[in-house]
Design a protein around this motif. Structure first.
Motif, mmCIF file in Angstrom:
data_model
loop_
_atom_site.group_PDB
_atom_site.id
_atom_site.type_symbol
_atom_site.label_atom_id
_atom_site.label_comp_id
_atom_site.label_asym_id
_atom_site.label_seq_id
_atom_site.Cartn_x
_atom_site.Cartn_y
_atom_site.Cartn_z
ATOM 1 N N GLU A 56 -1.048 -5.571 -6.864
ATOM 2 C CA GLU A 56 -2.024 -5.540 -7.955
ATOM 3 C C GLU A 56 -3.408 -5.171 -7.427
ATOM 4 O OE1 GLU A 56 -1.697 -9.380 -9.717
ATOM 5 O OE2 GLU A 56 0.153 -8.894 -10.829
ATOM 6 N N GLU A 57 -3.754 -5.673 -6.238
ATOM 7 C CA GLU A 57 -5.042 -5.317 -5.638
ATOM 8 C C GLU A 57 -5.112 -3.823 -5.327
ATOM 9 O OE1 GLU A 57 -5.528 -7.693 -2.174
ATOM 10 O OE2 GLU A 57 -5.581 -9.602 -3.278
ATOM 11 N N GLN A 58 -3.976 -3.239 -4.962
ATOM 12 C CA GLN A 58 -3.909 -1.809 -4.643
ATOM 13 C C GLN A 58 -3.763 -0.948 -5.893
ATOM 14 O OE1 GLN A 58 -4.101 -0.202 -1.668
ATOM 15 N NE2 GLN A 58 -4.348 -2.070 -0.456
ATOM 16 N N GLY A 59 -3.520 -1.567 -7.034
ATOM 17 C CA GLY A 59 -3.289 -0.803 -8.250
ATOM 18 C C GLY A 59 -1.974 -0.047 -8.223
ATOM 19 N N ARG A 60 -0.981 -0.604 -7.515
ATOM 20 C CA ARG A 60 0.315 0.056 -7.371
ATOM 21 C C ARG A 60 1.412 -0.805 -7.986
ATOM 22 N NH1 ARG A 60 2.748 0.910 -2.831
ATOM 23 N NH2 ARG A 60 3.551 2.936 -3.486
ATOM 24 N N LYS A 112 0.811 -1.219 0.000
ATOM 25 C CA LYS A 112 0.000 0.000 0.000
ATOM 26 C C LYS A 112 0.844 1.269 0.000
ATOM 27 C CE LYS A 112 -3.946 2.085 2.410
ATOM 28 N NZ LYS A 112 -4.950 1.894 3.505
ATOM 29 N N SER A 148 0.757 -9.900 -5.655
ATOM 30 C CA SER A 148 -0.711 -9.965 -5.681
ATOM 31 C C SER A 148 -1.327 -8.816 -4.897
ATOM 32 C CB SER A 148 -1.181 -11.305 -5.104
ATOM 33 O OG SER A 148 -0.732 -12.384 -5.902
#
Length: 299
Positions: A200-204, A173, A197
């Motif tokens: 990727e969930e954070q879009g970072r 994050k 993973s």
């Protein structure tokens, strides 16, 4: 093989060694970086990490400096940010690598009136505020007040320390990188997939990888070194000896270079090496290992 090799400065020796001379020595050994931890008390004489890095940076030029790791929750958010901004300004804005951790129960919380149960929440608050504070923006603080720091400075690369699930989520994050401690290459590879993973969930972007490594060096191969160091690490950090044995490196410069190369093979870009034994001799031998991995000196 692109990997930076650095050394922890001797800020917790008995008695503490001269920091300026140690910094010169690290440059002479052609290492890439100098590192320091952050402790209020460890049962032995220990110097303040921020001042150690400032002193080392003041007498050197092109070698990087880094925290592995700094504990912002020990301080008010504004004071911690001001210290970091000042160090960033004094060192030119491109040498500091800011490792951030939450600390453990023995980090000195009672001495500063901080509930250790709140250290993770305080660390997350600090990471949220840091870009705004360093950027010189008017920043609203958790108590409802606001402040503005000057001068504004670039945010240094932030490396989140820790190996727990919460630490990996924090790295995904907030971090530019993740710095592992007491983890061998196999463990780092596995956790890096989890980190990918989560990012990727954070879009970072996927955080870069670094590691703290405990190391014992000798001029010639010594089969006793690794087991002795593993027992010491196990006792110091309260982990099983077999776990410690899997994450320490030991031996001659050639042997150590081979073991450090295994970290590079799983994507680690930076190593902060805590050496065991005589610091100056170990620094020289680590420089020899670094030359085997990356023949071109940084400075």
């Amino acid at each position: 093989m692109a990997i930076d090799i650095g050394i922890f400065l001797p800020h917790a020796e008995v008695p503490p060694l001269e920091v300026r001379e140690a910094a010169y020595h690290a440059v002479d050994a052609e290492l890439d970086s100098m590192w320091c931890g952050d402790h209020l008390a460890r049962g032995v004489p220990v110097l303040d990490g921020m001042l150690v890095l400032a002193t080392a940076a003041a007498v050197t030029e092109c070698i990087d400096i880094g925290f592995a790791v700094y504990l912002p929750a020990l301080r008010s958010h504004v004071c911690a940010a001001k210290q970091i901004a000042t160090l960033q300004e004094l060192t030119g804005g491109d040498r500091l690598h800011l490792g951030i951790g939450v600390g453990d129960q023995g980090s000195g919380w009672d001495a500063v009136g901080v509930d250790p149960a709140a250290r993770e929440a305080r660390t997350d608050e600090f990471l949220q505020l840091l870009p705004s504070l360093l950027g010189g923006e008017v920043t609203e603080l958790p108590d409802g007040s606001s402040t503005q720091l000057a001068p504004s400075v670039p945010v240094p690369p932030v490396w989140i320390g820790g190996v727990s699930d919460a630490a990996l989520r924090r790295a995904a994050k907030y971090g530019d990188g993740w710095i592992a401690a007491r983890q061998g290459p196999a463990e780092i590879r596995a956790k890096s997939e989890v980190l990918r993973s989560l990012a990727e969930e954070q879009g970072r972007p996927v955080p870069r990888l670094a590691a703290v490594v405990h190391c014992a060096l000798s001029k010639r191969p010594d089969p006793r070194l690794a087991d002795g160091l593993a027992r010491e690490v196990a006792e110091t950090f309260g982990v099983p000896v077999e776990v410690a044995r899997g994450c320490v490196v030991a031996g001659s410069p050639g042997q150590v270079a081979e073991q450090l190369a295994a970290f590079a093979e799983v994507g680690v870009e930076k190593l902060a090496v805590a050496v065991n034994g005589d610091w100056h001799q170990s620094c020289d031998l680590l420089g020899e290992a670094r030359a085997l991995l990356a023949p071109q000196p940084r400075c």
